[in-house]
Design a protein around this motif. Structure first.
Motif, PDB file in Angstrom:
ATOM      1  N   PHE A 251       0.847  -1.204   0.000  1.00  0.00           N
ATOM      2  CA  PHE A 251       0.000   0.000   0.000  1.00  0.00           C
ATOM      3  C   PHE A 251       0.876   1.246   0.000  1.00  0.00           C
ATOM      4  CE2 PHE A 251      -4.220   1.848   0.939  1.00  0.00           C
ATOM      5  CZ  PHE A 251      -3.819   3.159   1.151  1.00  0.00           C
ATOM      6  N   MET A 252       1.857   1.247   0.885  1.00  0.00           N
ATOM      7  CA  MET A 252       2.732   2.416   1.007  1.00  0.00           C
ATOM      8  C   MET A 252       3.490   2.665  -0.302  1.00  0.00           C
ATOM      9  SD  MET A 252       5.383   3.014   4.165  1.00  0.00           S
ATOM     10  CE  MET A 252       4.378   2.089   5.283  1.00  0.00           C
ATOM     11  N   TYR A 261      -1.982  10.869  -6.019  1.00  0.00           N
ATOM     12  CA  TYR A 261      -2.624  10.319  -4.819  1.00  0.00           C
ATOM     13  C   TYR A 261      -3.190  11.445  -3.955  1.00  0.00           C
ATOM     14  CZ  TYR A 261      -3.192   7.682  -0.467  1.00  0.00           C
ATOM     15  OH  TYR A 261      -3.709   7.122   0.669  1.00  0.00           O
ATOM     16  N   GLY A 265      -7.146  12.168  -3.014  1.00  0.00           N
ATOM     17  CA  GLY A 265      -7.448  12.039  -1.593  1.00  0.00           C
ATOM     18  C   GLY A 265      -8.152  10.740  -1.236  1.00  0.00           C
ATOM     19  N   GLU A 266      -9.355  10.881  -0.678  1.00  0.00           N
ATOM     20  CA  GLU A 266     -10.109   9.730  -0.181  1.00  0.00           C
ATOM     21  C   GLU A 266     -10.331   8.676  -1.281  1.00  0.00           C
ATOM     22  OE1 GLU A 266     -13.699  11.087   1.571  1.00  0.00           O
ATOM     23  OE2 GLU A 266     -14.510   9.091   1.923  1.00  0.00           O
ATOM     24  N   PHE A 269      -7.186   6.707  -1.714  1.00  0.00           N
ATOM     25  CA  PHE A 269      -6.989   5.753  -0.618  1.00  0.00           C
ATOM     26  C   PHE A 269      -7.804   4.485  -0.876  1.00  0.00           C
ATOM     27  CE2 PHE A 269      -8.253   3.966   3.491  1.00  0.00           C
ATOM     28  CZ  PHE A 269      -7.026   3.839   4.137  1.00  0.00           C
ATOM     29  N   LYS A 270      -9.073   4.680  -1.235  1.00  0.00           N
ATOM     30  CA  LYS A 270      -9.944   3.522  -1.471  1.00  0.00           C
ATOM     31  C   LYS A 270      -9.499   2.725  -2.707  1.00  0.00           C
ATOM     32  CE  LYS A 270     -13.990   5.504   0.786  1.00  0.00           C
ATOM     33  NZ  LYS A 270     -15.318   6.124   0.601  1.00  0.00           N
ATOM     34  N   ALA A 273      -6.385   0.786  -1.825  1.00  0.00           N
ATOM     35  CA  ALA A 273      -6.763  -0.310  -0.927  1.00  0.00           C
ATOM     36  C   ALA A 273      -7.409  -1.446  -1.719  1.00  0.00           C
ATOM     37  CB  ALA A 273      -7.724   0.200   0.145  1.00  0.00           C
TER      38      ALA A 273
ATOM     39  N   HIS B  13     -10.923   6.669   7.449  1.00  0.00           N
ATOM     40  CA  HIS B  13     -11.119   5.400   6.746  1.00  0.00           C
ATOM     41  C   HIS B  13      -9.968   4.466   7.115  1.00  0.00           C
ATOM     42  CE1 HIS B  13     -14.398   6.929   4.375  1.00  0.00           C
ATOM     43  NE2 HIS B  13     -13.665   7.965   4.026  1.00  0.00           N
ATOM     44  N   GLU B  15      -7.940   0.661   6.787  1.00  0.00           N
ATOM     45  CA  GLU B  15      -7.653  -0.611   6.136  1.00  0.00           C
ATOM     46  C   GLU B  15      -6.754  -1.392   7.081  1.00  0.00           C
ATOM     47  OE1 GLU B  15      -8.641  -2.118   3.347  1.00  0.00           O
ATOM     48  OE2 GLU B  15      -9.941  -0.449   2.776  1.00  0.00           O
ATOM     49  N   TRP B  17      -4.402  -4.997   7.647  1.00  0.00           N
ATOM     50  CA  TRP B  17      -3.785  -6.247   7.178  1.00  0.00           C
ATOM     51  C   TRP B  17      -3.059  -6.843   8.373  1.00  0.00           C
ATOM     52  CZ3 TRP B  17      -2.915  -1.487   4.774  1.00  0.00           C
ATOM     53  CH2 TRP B  17      -3.660  -1.271   3.599  1.00  0.00           C
ATOM     54  N   TYR B  24      -6.863   6.806   6.675  1.00  0.00           N
ATOM     55  CA  TYR B  24      -6.997   8.038   5.876  1.00  0.00           C
ATOM     56  C   TYR B  24      -7.864   9.034   6.632  1.00  0.00           C
ATOM     57  CZ  TYR B  24      -7.841  11.275   2.112  1.00  0.00           C
ATOM     58  OH  TYR B  24      -7.898  12.417   1.350  1.00  0.00           O
ATOM     59  N   VAL B  26      -9.934  12.250   6.399  1.00  0.00           N
ATOM     60  CA  VAL B  26     -10.562  13.046   5.341  1.00  0.00           C
ATOM     61  C   VAL B  26     -10.253  14.534   5.516  1.00  0.00           C
ATOM     62  CG1 VAL B  26     -12.773  13.728   4.337  1.00  0.00           C
ATOM     63  CG2 VAL B  26     -12.378  11.341   4.984  1.00  0.00           C
ATOM     64  N   GLY B  29      -6.585  15.006   4.534  1.00  0.00           N
ATOM     65  CA  GLY B  29      -6.130  14.362   3.301  1.00  0.00           C
ATOM     66  C   GLY B  29      -4.874  13.541   3.502  1.00  0.00           C
ATOM     67  N   THR B  31      -2.613  10.237   4.807  1.00  0.00           N
ATOM     68  CA  THR B  31      -2.658   8.803   5.060  1.00  0.00           C
ATOM     69  C   THR B  31      -1.610   8.465   6.106  1.00  0.00           C
ATOM     70  OG1 THR B  31      -3.337   8.395   2.786  1.00  0.00           O
ATOM     71  CG2 THR B  31      -2.445   6.516   3.996  1.00  0.00           C
ATOM     72  N   PHE B  33       0.176   5.313   8.629  1.00  0.00           N
ATOM     73  CA  PHE B  33       0.374   3.874   8.801  1.00  0.00           C
ATOM     74  C   PHE B  33       0.638   3.593  10.273  1.00  0.00           C
ATOM     75  CE2 PHE B  33       1.342   4.861   4.435  1.00  0.00           C
ATOM     76  CZ  PHE B  33       0.627   3.880   3.769  1.00  0.00           C
TER      77      PHE B  33
END
Lengths: 301, 93
Positions: A251-252, A261, A265-266, A269-270, A273, B13, B15, B17, B24, B26, B29, B31, B33
């Motif tokens: 992902f990173m 990216y 934005g959102e 991300f989706k 993913a 949001h 995710e 693993w 994320y 909003v 903006g 991200t 980890f």
């Protein structure tokens, strides 16, 4: 009608008149130029792209022409522009075509924000795409050229375009740009590859372009979902290794590899993913193209 | 006493693993980890704004460890970092 079906006179009339309007993947491009030297190279390397009439709405309007009337005669230099100021410095006429290619890439990279753009080569087989994201110099285009002349359909050697609404990859089968040693490697690997001239002394060294296989252009409106993501790295003398990588690392790597990216934005991300969660993801280190192709063929059976 | 809370409720949001998370935000903006520990802190704060002591008690139970000074120092450092990142904020209650 394809560009190859135009006579040289008709092609020149379009380039110097209302513009040569043609399609590449989802984009409609219009090119104006009075450079005589472009005629042959466009006719040969852009042979299979469809010509559009002048009435549609262009995604990109580009001009490649003399930097000034005087500079046509005195140390001739040309300038690329697209709907505004020139993004690059003027270049000698001998580098006009590579500059046009970089210019088109620049147009797409800075404006195609309806899709997530990965810096990746993409090829398709059996209805799913293999995504090859990589930094410059990783052997991405070389591997892409070899794959696209080994039974894979070329989507792009430079842009992995993902449509966020359904996560489908969008083909944009532009010319494959090869640099330096890669040119001889692909000439040897695939004698049927259709090469243009080699341009020496560019800021990227020697550069040559391969015409996309005709079937890739003919099928450029056929999207496909992703099946595999492989981060390739060519390393002289290295043993062939294909290793799965952790999803969070993938992902990173993919997010930081994307051109836009942050812009999406959102949605980005989706989209990333979804790609990570629905693909098998590996790193590939290779030194031998034939071995690399074989292991990718086996992976994607 | 400082109470910690999310900076923007409901605007994250996730995710996941295994024990790794991507987040994320909003509003910014950005991200981020996170490992399982960092994610657990944020999820506690999503459930309800909390003080450091209460957070440490919850996390000690979740991670099966003692709610001692070392744990509190680790949580405190992460709260400060999350504050710097704009993920959480504190206010006196």
């Amino acid at each position: 009608m394809m560009i190859s079906e135009l006579t040289a006179t008709e092609l020149q009339a379009r380039l110097t008149g209302g513009g040569l309007c043609f399609g590449c993947g989802p984009f409609r491009l219009r090119l104006n130029s009075s450079l005589q030297s472009l005629l042959t190279v466009l006719h040969e390397l852009y042979a299979h792209y469809p010509i559009y009439d002048h009435s549609g709405v262009d995604d990109y309007r580009m001009t490649l022409d003399w930097a000034s009337p005087l500079r046509r005669w005195l140390r001739p230099v040309v300038r690329f522009s697209a709907d505004g100021p020139a993004p690059f410095t003027d270049v000698p006429i001998t580098r006009a075509f590579p500059t046009l290619e970089w210019g088109m890439n620049w147009c797409i990279a800075i404006r195609a924000h309806h899709v997530l753009m990965l810096h990746a080569a993409v090829v398709e087989r059996h209805g799913r795409v293999l995504v090859l994201p990589a930094a410059p110099g990783s052997g991405k285009s070389t591997l892409c050229a070899a794959l696209s002349h080994s039974g894979w359909r070329l989507f792009s050697d430079e842009f992995g375009l993902i449509r966020p609404e359904d996560n489908a990859f969008v083909p944009i089968p532009r010319l494959i740009s090869l640099k330096n040693q890669s040119i001889a490697v692909i000439r040897q690997f695939s004698p049927t590859a259709y090469f243009g001239a080699t341009y020496h002394g560019t800021h990227k060294g020697s550069v040559a372009h391969i015409r996309p296989p005709q079937a890739s252009v003919t099928r450029m409106t056929e999207l496909a979902p992703a099946g595999w993501v492989v981060f390739p790295r060519w390393q002289a003398g290295a043993a062939l290794t294909l290793q799965p990588i952790a999803k969070e690392r993938a992902f990173m790597m993919i997010a930081s590899n994307a051109f836009n990216y942050e812009v999406l934005g959102e949605q980005a991300f989706k989209t990333v993913a979804h790609l990570v969660n629905n693909c098998k993801i590996y790193t590939l280190v290779y030194s031998d193209l034939t071995q690399a192709i074989r292991i990718l063929d086996e992976l994607t059976q | 006493m400082d109470i910690w809370q999310l900076h923007s409720q409901g605007a994250l949001h996730w995710e996941q693993w295994d024990e790794q998370f991507a987040l994320y935000q909003v509003a910014s903006g950005e991200t981020h980890f996170l490992n399982a520990f960092g994610a657990a802190i944020l999820k506690q704060l999503i459930a309800a704004p909390q003080a450091l002591d209460a957070l440490c008690t919850h996390l000690a139970t979740e991670f099966d460890c003692m709610p001692d000074a070392e744990l509190c120092a680790q949580v405190s450092a992460l709260l400060t970092r999350f504050d710097e990142l704009g993920l959480i904020q504190r206010h006196d209650d």
